[in-house]
Motif scaffolding. Structure first.
Motif, PDB file in Angstrom:
ATOM      1  N   ALA A  55       0.844  -1.195   0.000  1.00 25.04           N
ATOM      2  CA  ALA A  55       0.000   0.000   0.000  1.00 25.04           C
ATOM      3  C   ALA A  55       0.881   1.247   0.000  1.00 25.04           C
ATOM      4  O   ALA A  55       2.024   1.227   0.465  1.00 25.04           O
ATOM      5  CB  ALA A  55      -0.913  -0.003   1.223  1.00 25.04           C
ATOM      6  N   LEU A  56       0.338   2.318  -0.518  1.00 25.64           N
ATOM      7  CA  LEU A  56       1.045   3.597  -0.609  1.00 25.64           C
ATOM      8  C   LEU A  56       0.321   4.650   0.207  1.00 25.64           C
ATOM      9  O   LEU A  56      -0.887   4.574   0.369  1.00 25.64           O
ATOM     10  CB  LEU A  56       1.121   4.049  -2.073  1.00 25.64           C
ATOM     11  N   PRO A  57       1.081   5.657   0.691  1.00 27.25           N
ATOM     12  CA  PRO A  57       2.536   5.798   0.704  1.00 27.25           C
ATOM     13  C   PRO A  57       3.149   4.882   1.762  1.00 27.25           C
ATOM     14  O   PRO A  57       2.521   4.590   2.775  1.00 27.25           O
ATOM     15  CB  PRO A  57       2.736   7.270   1.055  1.00 27.25           C
ATOM     16  N   PHE A  58       4.384   4.448   1.532  1.00 28.81           N
ATOM     17  CA  PHE A  58       4.970   3.490   2.462  1.00 28.81           C
ATOM     18  C   PHE A  58       6.428   3.819   2.726  1.00 28.81           C
ATOM     19  O   PHE A  58       7.091   4.527   1.975  1.00 28.81           O
ATOM     20  CB  PHE A  58       4.853   2.073   1.915  1.00 28.81           C
ATOM     21  N   PHE A  59       6.905   3.246   3.827  1.00 24.49           N
ATOM     22  CA  PHE A  59       8.338   3.198   4.098  1.00 24.49           C
ATOM     23  C   PHE A  59       8.645   1.785   4.557  1.00 24.49           C
ATOM     24  O   PHE A  59       7.935   1.232   5.394  1.00 24.49           O
ATOM     25  CB  PHE A  59       8.775   4.206   5.164  1.00 24.49           C
ATOM     26  N   ALA A  60       9.697   1.209   3.988  1.00 19.91           N
ATOM     27  CA  ALA A  60      10.119  -0.138   4.354  1.00 19.91           C
ATOM     28  C   ALA A  60      11.457  -0.045   5.078  1.00 19.91           C
ATOM     29  O   ALA A  60      12.436   0.470   4.525  1.00 19.91           O
ATOM     30  CB  ALA A  60      10.243  -1.013   3.118  1.00 19.91           C
ATOM     31  N   LEU A  61      11.499  -0.496   6.304  1.00 23.33           N
ATOM     32  CA  LEU A  61      12.726  -0.419   7.094  1.00 23.33           C
ATOM     33  C   LEU A  61      13.778  -1.353   6.493  1.00 23.33           C
ATOM     34  O   LEU A  61      13.539  -2.550   6.339  1.00 23.33           O
ATOM     35  CB  LEU A  61      12.440  -0.783   8.540  1.00 23.33           C
ATOM     36  N   PRO A  62      14.946  -0.826   6.126  1.00 22.53           N
ATOM     37  CA  PRO A  62      15.926  -1.595   5.349  1.00 22.53           C
ATOM     38  C   PRO A  62      16.369  -2.894   6.004  1.00 22.53           C
ATOM     39  O   PRO A  62      16.456  -3.925   5.334  1.00 22.53           O
ATOM     40  CB  PRO A  62      17.098  -0.611   5.205  1.00 22.53           C
ATOM     41  N   GLY A  63      16.677  -2.853   7.299  1.00 21.11           N
ATOM     42  CA  GLY A  63      17.159  -4.056   7.963  1.00 21.11           C
ATOM     43  C   GLY A  63      16.189  -5.202   7.891  1.00 21.11           C
ATOM     44  O   GLY A  63      16.568  -6.366   7.693  1.00 21.11           O
ATOM     45  N   GLU A  64      14.907  -4.894   8.015  1.00 22.50           N
ATOM     46  CA  GLU A  64      13.908  -5.956   8.023  1.00 22.50           C
ATOM     47  C   GLU A  64      13.577  -6.454   6.625  1.00 22.50           C
ATOM     48  O   GLU A  64      12.962  -7.516   6.478  1.00 22.50           O
ATOM     49  CB  GLU A  64      12.665  -5.488   8.771  1.00 22.50           C
ATOM     50  N   MET A  65      13.975  -5.720   5.601  1.00 24.77           N
ATOM     51  CA  MET A  65      13.847  -6.265   4.251  1.00 24.77           C
ATOM     52  C   MET A  65      14.837  -7.416   4.044  1.00 24.77           C
ATOM     53  O   MET A  65      14.624  -8.301   3.227  1.00 24.77           O
ATOM     54  CB  MET A  65      14.105  -5.174   3.203  1.00 24.77           C
ATOM     55  N   VAL A  66      15.912  -7.410   4.810  1.00 32.27           N
ATOM     56  CA  VAL A  66      16.870  -8.515   4.772  1.00 32.27           C
ATOM     57  C   VAL A  66      16.434  -9.644   5.701  1.00 32.27           C
ATOM     58  O   VAL A  66      16.604 -10.822   5.396  1.00 32.27           O
ATOM     59  CB  VAL A  66      18.276  -8.017   5.173  1.00 32.27           C
ATOM     60  N   LEU A  67      15.824  -9.293   6.821  1.00 31.01           N
ATOM     61  CA  LEU A  67      15.502 -10.267   7.869  1.00 31.01           C
ATOM     62  C   LEU A  67      14.071 -10.792   7.790  1.00 31.01           C
ATOM     63  O   LEU A  67      13.636 -11.516   8.690  1.00 31.01           O
ATOM     64  CB  LEU A  67      15.723  -9.629   9.242  1.00 31.01           C
ATOM     65  N   ALA A  68      13.330 -10.474   6.739  1.00 32.65           N
ATOM     66  CA  ALA A  68      11.936 -10.921   6.641  1.00 32.65           C
ATOM     67  C   ALA A  68      11.837 -12.431   6.812  1.00 32.65           C
ATOM     68  O   ALA A  68      12.666 -13.188   6.300  1.00 32.65           O
ATOM     69  CB  ALA A  68      11.360 -10.516   5.287  1.00 32.65           C
ATOM     70  N   ASP A  69      10.815 -12.873   7.549  1.00 24.47           N
ATOM     71  CA  ASP A  69      10.627 -14.312   7.741  1.00 24.47           C
ATOM     72  C   ASP A  69       9.841 -14.898   6.576  1.00 24.47           C
ATOM     73  O   ASP A  69       9.389 -14.192   5.669  1.00 24.47           O
ATOM     74  CB  ASP A  69       9.956 -14.608   9.085  1.00 24.47           C
TER      75      ASP A  69
END
Length: 429
Positions: free
Chosen positions: A136-150
């Protein structure tokens, strides 16, 4: 259970009881957190959740990427709660939708830091990212958790990463670069003389189509495809350019081959014995490859602004492109009138540590050893992939969702799980 966890849990249980019940079942043993930096952030497997120097300063910088007057913001990831706190300072904000990207990580933080300030704010809604079909927009994705997503939230992670990289990925075609303009000049005479791809549209009258990509699982079906191709009455066979040579080597002659890439060559599209094969191309394909093709040729465009000037001079039909040649091949099948499309070799991954069918490792791109990402295969397991492959998969899934009138089938569980497809009972046990 410590006091911090209990206090945070009481808020969660009151506001989101079903979510809280699910979170309590998370296994934290796989996490190995380490406190690091003068700003006391957490590091998980070497991935920092926030800045190690100034967490709040970083959060304010992140918040600045979102319009100050936004009444709704979608935040993917929870980290240590800093960005949530900064966003909630905004008087215009009416709804802050927070999505958990790694459930075990979120539960761990609940036992370490007081999160009640943002959890208790009535403007906050909390859910799992994986419960949503689309971002959904507008969004912000926290960078660290884009790597750590389960695993549960990984498909949404892929959508977020793809959207974040979109502007960078499109930069190559955003401007009329000299070498691309030169290629268009070289192919314009051919486009002028070749028939419009739109002449192929609406010609199938519901005939089934096999669309063949070059994923490793294609090799499992060579024998079956050869038998199908030999039938007097059979589905139409469309293949992508890099699948053409491996198919011909197996004695399989497709009806159409689709090519869009400026780097294609006769190595991929050998012209010998191509009289019975129709080539559908975009004008970036080298002119010498097109000229030597012995079969019929049809020209088309994508929606890229790169083709706008030529499109005005020489109107031609358009095919959907989104990074992979598989996209226009599938779009061609739909526009021709297919109501049933079966995908072969649409793996978007490197099952069995192989990159492509019929080609050696690294012949069509990076080696499998360079694969640093993963997605889920049809067995529910992680399989190696490239970052761009995940974006290609996402765009195919979106295309499928936009065409509910067409049945899509996949032929292997070894490659990516493709939302919107069914496994073909003839080819998948």
């Amino acid at each position: 259970m410590n006091e911090t966890f209990q206090a945070n849990g009481e808020v969660l249980e009151r506001r989101w009881p079903a979510l809280w019940a699910r979170l309590q079942g998370e296994d934290l043993t796989a996490l190995s957190p380490r406190v690091t930096g003068c700003g006391s952030t957490l590091s998980i497997d070497g991935v920092q959740l926030t800045s190690r120097y100034d967490r709040v300063g970083e959060a304010r910088l992140q918040a600045d990427s979102l319009a100050l007057d936004s009444t709704v913001v979608h935040l993917y990831g929870t980290a240590l709660g800093d960005l949530q706190g900064v966003l909630l300072e905004r008087p215009a904000l009416r709804t802050l939708q927070v999505y958990i990207v790694n459930s075990a990580l979120f539960v761990m933080v609940l036992g370490l830091l007081d999160q009640r300030l943002w959890l208790g704010d009535p403007r906050v809604e909390l859910s799992l990212a994986g419960e949503q079909v689309e971002m959904a927009l507008p969004f912000f994705a926290l960078p660290g958790e884009m790597v750590l997503a389960d695993d549960f939230n990984a498909r949404m992670r892929d959508r977020l990463v793809s959207e974040t990289h979109l502007a960078f990925n499109n930069r190559h075609f955003a401007a009329a670069q000299p070498h691309l303009l030169q290629r268009l000049q070289e192919t314009e005479t051919l486009v002028r003389s070749d028939p419009d791809v739109a002449r192929l549209f609406d010609t199938l009258q519901g005939r089934e189509v096999l669309v063949i990509a070059t994923g490793p699982s294609l090799e499992q079906h060579f024998a079956a495809l050869k038998a199908i191709a030999a039938r007097a009455e059979r589905p139409l066979i469309i293949c992508v350019d890099t699948a053409y040579r491996p198919l011909r080597k197996q004695g399989i002659v497709p009806d159409l081959v689709v090519s869009v890439d400026q780097l294609i060559s006769e190595r991929y599209l050998p012209p010998d014995d191509s009289q019975a094969v129709t080539l559908v191309y975009l004008p970036l394909v080298p002119a010498d490859v097109l000229q030597r093709w012995q079969g019929p040729r049809y020209a088309g465009y994508s929606a890229s602004p790169l083709f706008d000037a030529m499109r005005q001079r020489l109107p031609r039909g358009s095919l959907h492109t989104a990074g992979s040649v598989l996209h226009p091949a599938v779009d061609l099948a739909v526009k021709m009138g297919a109501r049933r499309i079966t995908l072969f070799g649409a793996d978007f991954a490197f099952p069995h540590d192989k990159t492509h069918a019929g080609w050696l490792d690294s012949e069509l791109g990076p080696s499998v050893k360079a694969a640093r990402y993963w997605l889920h295969d049809g067995h529910g397991q992680r399989v190696k992939t490239q970052l761009n492959f995940r974006s290609y998969l996402l765009e195919l899934e979106r295309f499928i969702a936009r065409h509910p009138q067409v049945q899509f089938f996949n032929t292997s569980r070894d490659g990516a799980l493709i939302a919107g497809t069914h496994y073909h009972p003839e080819f998948v046990a």
